[in-house]
Design a protein around this motif. Structure first.
Motif, mmCIF file in Angstrom:
data_model
loop_
_atom_site.group_PDB
_atom_site.id
_atom_site.type_symbol
_atom_site.label_atom_id
_atom_site.label_comp_id
_atom_site.label_asym_id
_atom_site.label_seq_id
_atom_site.Cartn_x
_atom_site.Cartn_y
_atom_site.Cartn_z
ATOM 1 N N THR A 1 0.809 -1.214 0.000
ATOM 2 C CA THR A 1 0.000 0.000 0.000
ATOM 3 C C THR A 1 0.843 1.265 0.000
ATOM 4 O O THR A 1 0.624 2.175 -0.802
ATOM 5 C CB THR A 1 -0.918 0.011 1.232
ATOM 6 O OG1 THR A 1 -1.729 -1.157 1.225
ATOM 7 C CG2 THR A 1 -1.808 1.256 1.234
ATOM 8 N N ALA A 2 1.851 1.344 0.911
ATOM 9 C CA ALA A 2 2.600 2.597 1.062
ATOM 10 C C ALA A 2 4.026 2.328 1.514
ATOM 11 O O ALA A 2 4.342 1.277 2.087
ATOM 12 C CB ALA A 2 1.901 3.504 2.073
ATOM 13 N N TYR A 3 4.877 3.320 1.260
ATOM 14 C CA TYR A 3 6.250 3.275 1.760
ATOM 15 C C TYR A 3 6.227 3.685 3.234
ATOM 16 O O TYR A 3 5.775 4.778 3.577
ATOM 17 C CB TYR A 3 7.138 4.232 0.971
ATOM 18 C CG TYR A 3 7.271 3.845 -0.488
ATOM 19 C CD1 TYR A 3 8.055 2.765 -0.875
ATOM 20 C CD2 TYR A 3 6.593 4.554 -1.483
ATOM 21 C CE1 TYR A 3 8.170 2.402 -2.211
ATOM 22 C CE2 TYR A 3 6.706 4.203 -2.817
ATOM 23 C CZ TYR A 3 7.493 3.122 -3.176
ATOM 24 O OH TYR A 3 7.596 2.762 -4.499
ATOM 25 N N THR A 4 6.727 2.794 4.076
ATOM 26 C CA THR A 4 6.684 3.065 5.516
ATOM 27 C C THR A 4 8.050 3.428 6.100
ATOM 28 O O THR A 4 8.139 3.803 7.273
ATOM 29 C CB THR A 4 6.119 1.848 6.264
ATOM 30 O OG1 THR A 4 6.837 0.664 5.869
ATOM 31 C CG2 THR A 4 4.639 1.659 5.932
ATOM 32 N N ALA A 5 9.107 3.297 5.330
ATOM 33 C CA ALA A 5 10.442 3.738 5.760
ATOM 34 C C ALA A 5 11.277 4.014 4.519
ATOM 35 O O ALA A 5 11.244 3.233 3.557
ATOM 36 C CB ALA A 5 11.120 2.700 6.642
ATOM 37 N N TYR B 1 14.659 0.192 2.211
ATOM 38 C CA TYR B 1 13.410 0.906 2.504
ATOM 39 C C TYR B 1 12.369 -0.128 2.898
ATOM 40 O O TYR B 1 12.650 -1.343 2.937
ATOM 41 C CB TYR B 1 12.951 1.741 1.303
ATOM 42 C CG TYR B 1 12.610 0.948 0.058
ATOM 43 C CD1 TYR B 1 11.288 0.570 -0.214
ATOM 44 C CD2 TYR B 1 13.598 0.601 -0.869
ATOM 45 C CE1 TYR B 1 10.978 -0.152 -1.364
ATOM 46 C CE2 TYR B 1 13.292 -0.101 -2.012
ATOM 47 C CZ TYR B 1 11.980 -0.483 -2.250
ATOM 48 O OH TYR B 1 11.659 -1.193 -3.383
ATOM 49 N N GLU B 2 11.166 0.326 3.229
ATOM 50 C CA GLU B 2 10.091 -0.582 3.650
ATOM 51 C C GLU B 2 8.816 -0.295 2.880
ATOM 52 O O GLU B 2 8.544 0.859 2.516
ATOM 53 C CB GLU B 2 9.782 -0.414 5.145
ATOM 54 C CG GLU B 2 10.753 -1.048 6.087
ATOM 55 C CD GLU B 2 10.308 -0.878 7.537
ATOM 56 O OE1 GLU B 2 9.193 -0.324 7.761
ATOM 57 O OE2 GLU B 2 11.050 -1.295 8.448
ATOM 58 N N VAL B 3 8.056 -1.350 2.652
ATOM 59 C CA VAL B 3 6.703 -1.244 2.110
ATOM 60 C C VAL B 3 5.780 -1.987 3.066
ATOM 61 O O VAL B 3 5.990 -3.174 3.345
ATOM 62 C CB VAL B 3 6.606 -1.846 0.698
ATOM 63 C CG1 VAL B 3 5.143 -1.863 0.229
ATOM 64 C CG2 VAL B 3 7.458 -1.051 -0.284
ATOM 65 N N ASP B 4 4.796 -1.281 3.609
ATOM 66 C CA ASP B 4 3.850 -1.859 4.568
ATOM 67 C C ASP B 4 4.575 -2.549 5.726
ATOM 68 O O ASP B 4 4.148 -3.609 6.215
ATOM 69 C CB ASP B 4 2.920 -2.866 3.880
ATOM 70 C CG ASP B 4 1.996 -2.204 2.862
ATOM 71 O OD1 ASP B 4 1.967 -0.958 2.805
ATOM 72 O OD2 ASP B 4 1.335 -2.936 2.097
ATOM 73 N N GLY B 5 5.678 -1.966 6.155
ATOM 74 C CA GLY B 5 6.418 -2.503 7.293
ATOM 75 C C GLY B 5 7.357 -3.643 6.967
ATOM 76 O O GLY B 5 8.090 -4.097 7.845
ATOM 77 N N LEU C 1 7.551 9.502 2.067
ATOM 78 C CA LEU C 1 7.042 8.576 3.065
ATOM 79 C C LEU C 1 5.516 8.584 3.046
ATOM 80 O O LEU C 1 4.885 9.651 3.036
ATOM 81 C CB LEU C 1 7.549 8.998 4.447
ATOM 82 C CG LEU C 1 7.571 7.936 5.538
ATOM 83 C CD1 LEU C 1 8.496 6.797 5.162
ATOM 84 C CD2 LEU C 1 8.003 8.561 6.863
ATOM 85 N N GLY C 2 4.930 7.403 2.963
ATOM 86 C CA GLY C 2 3.479 7.289 2.924
ATOM 87 C C GLY C 2 2.897 7.275 1.536
ATOM 88 O O GLY C 2 1.698 7.020 1.367
#
Length: 402
Positions: free
Chosen positions: A94-98, A113-117, A211-212
């Motif tokens: 859904t979104a970039y979380t980091a 980086y992170e996607v949805d944690g 982010l987000g």
């Protein structure tokens, strides 16, 4: 160089000064015939008349030394980082979380980086991830690339996992160990989006998402470079003959006092038209043509009307830590344009312009002075290469008093 007179007593003076000199005073005497400055740099091998100003002038002596001389051309450059890479997201979510901050260096096995944690981990290799990897997948070089990384990270050894194009049970076991350490679901399957590949440590140059923001598969996430600092310099095409790959150079850092060694790793084959401010003028070459008082280094930039075509030269620093914290900082690249090793040299101010052409030096032996013709070679800073009958290291020659 100022012309000089030769007195009958055999003493000569010239403009300039030399350090560590013994001061003497010339005797009075007759005056030799005068000749204007600008004679050829190669002197005769005998003695002759000198030209210049009169007797009774304070002089000093300096030694003939055996040394190595070098002339340099200076070109302007900028510190940067080698390579340019774009990381595209392949993770479904859904979104970039980091996201990493610009300037951060990410190394193998670390979260990029992170996607949805869920972390996207950086691994090393030339091939991007493009498919899921699992036991039974069609063999391919991307599997061998994964094997090599699992061994490098310590989740397998060469004895337990053979690097190959086939995803084996040993590969699956190593993947499970790696996933457990990451804290993600242990499946033994590597989804296409779980890793991102780069040739080595990745320095984040800029972010293409916020982010987000929505995580779009195939969309660029960030731009990066390698973590290795390099210097990019614009060398005038007319001076391209001075360099080739593998040549040693020195780089003067922005503080103007520290210098670090470097090596030329690349020379562009494409010239940039109309660039300016990139190069200096070389000092006189080994034939000594030009003003004997010229400095060894050219200007760091072109003067008015000095613009022209340039080629990009890339220099790798021998000690990258010297450039820590510097990015796009201006530096100077020093390229050796001429070198003479193990030669005899005297201060340039010791040269006497002969009325018949060429140069000589006043050699002091046993308290007396005699004029000896010399052949000049490389002019470098305050010294000039000389050769001639009877010249040897340790002899003393007359120079102007400080």
């Amino acid at each position: 160089m100022r012309a000089r007179w030769l007195a009958a007593a055999g003493t000569v003076v010239a403009g300039g000064a030399a350090a560590g000199l013994i001061v003497a005073t010339s005797g009075a005497g007759g005056v030799a015939s005068a000749a204007g400055p600008g004679h050829a740099a190669s002197g005769s091998s005998g003695t002759g008349q000198a030209s210049g100003a009169g007797a009774g002038t304070r002089v000093a002596t300096a030694p003939v030394v055996r040394t190595s001389l070098a002339n340099t051309v200076q070109v302007s450059g900028a510190l940067g980082f080698a390579g340019s890479y774009t990381v595209a997201n392949q993770m479904q979510g859904t979104a970039y979380t980091a996201l990493p901050p610009p300037g951060q260096v990410v190394r193998r096995g670390h979260r990029l980086y992170e996607v949805d944690g869920s972390p996207v981990v950086l691994l090393y290799g030339p091939r991007p991830a493009w498919r899921d990897l699992f036991l039974g997948v069609t063999p391919g070089p991307d599997v061998a690339q994964l094997d090599a990384n699992l061994i490098a990270l310590g989740y397998a050894t060469p004895a337990t996992l053979t690097v190959s194009d086939t995803f084996t049970a040993a590969t699956s076991f190593a993947v499970q160990r790696w996933q457990a350490a990451l804290g993600v679901t242990v499946t033994g399957v590597v989804p296409a989006g779980q890793v991102a590949y780069a040739p080595g440590p990745l320095r984040v140059a800029s972010l293409d998402v916020t982010l987000g923001a929505a995580a779009q598969p195939g969309a660029a996430v960030l731009a990066g470079t390698s973590a290795r600092p390099v210097v990019s310099a614009a060398l005038p095409v007319s001076q391209e003959y001075l360099v080739r790959r593998g040549d040693q150079v020195s780089v003067t850092l922005p503080d103007g006092t520290r210098t670090v060694r470097g090596v030329i790793t690349a020379i562009s084959r494409v010239a940039i038209a109309g660039a300016s401010g990139g190069g200096g003028q070389p000092s006189p070459g080994p034939d000594g043509v030009g003003d004997p008082g010229s400095r060894e280094s050219g200007s760091g930039g072109s003067g008015p009307g000095g613009s022209g075509d340039t080629v990009e030269v890339i220099v790798r620093l021998a000690h990258p830590r010297a450039a820590r914290g510097l990015d796009q900082a201006p530096v100077t690249v020093n390229i050796v344009s001429a070198r003479a090793s193990g030669v005899l040299a005297v201060p340039i101010s010791a040269l006497v312009a002969l009325a018949g052409g060429g140069y000589a030096v006043q050699v002091i032996t046993g308290g007396t002075a005699h004029l000896t013709g010399v052949h000049t070679g490389l002019f470098s800073s305050s010294l000039v290469q000389v050769s001639g009958p009877g010249l040897r290291a340790g002899l003393r020659v007359e120079v102007p008093a400080p």
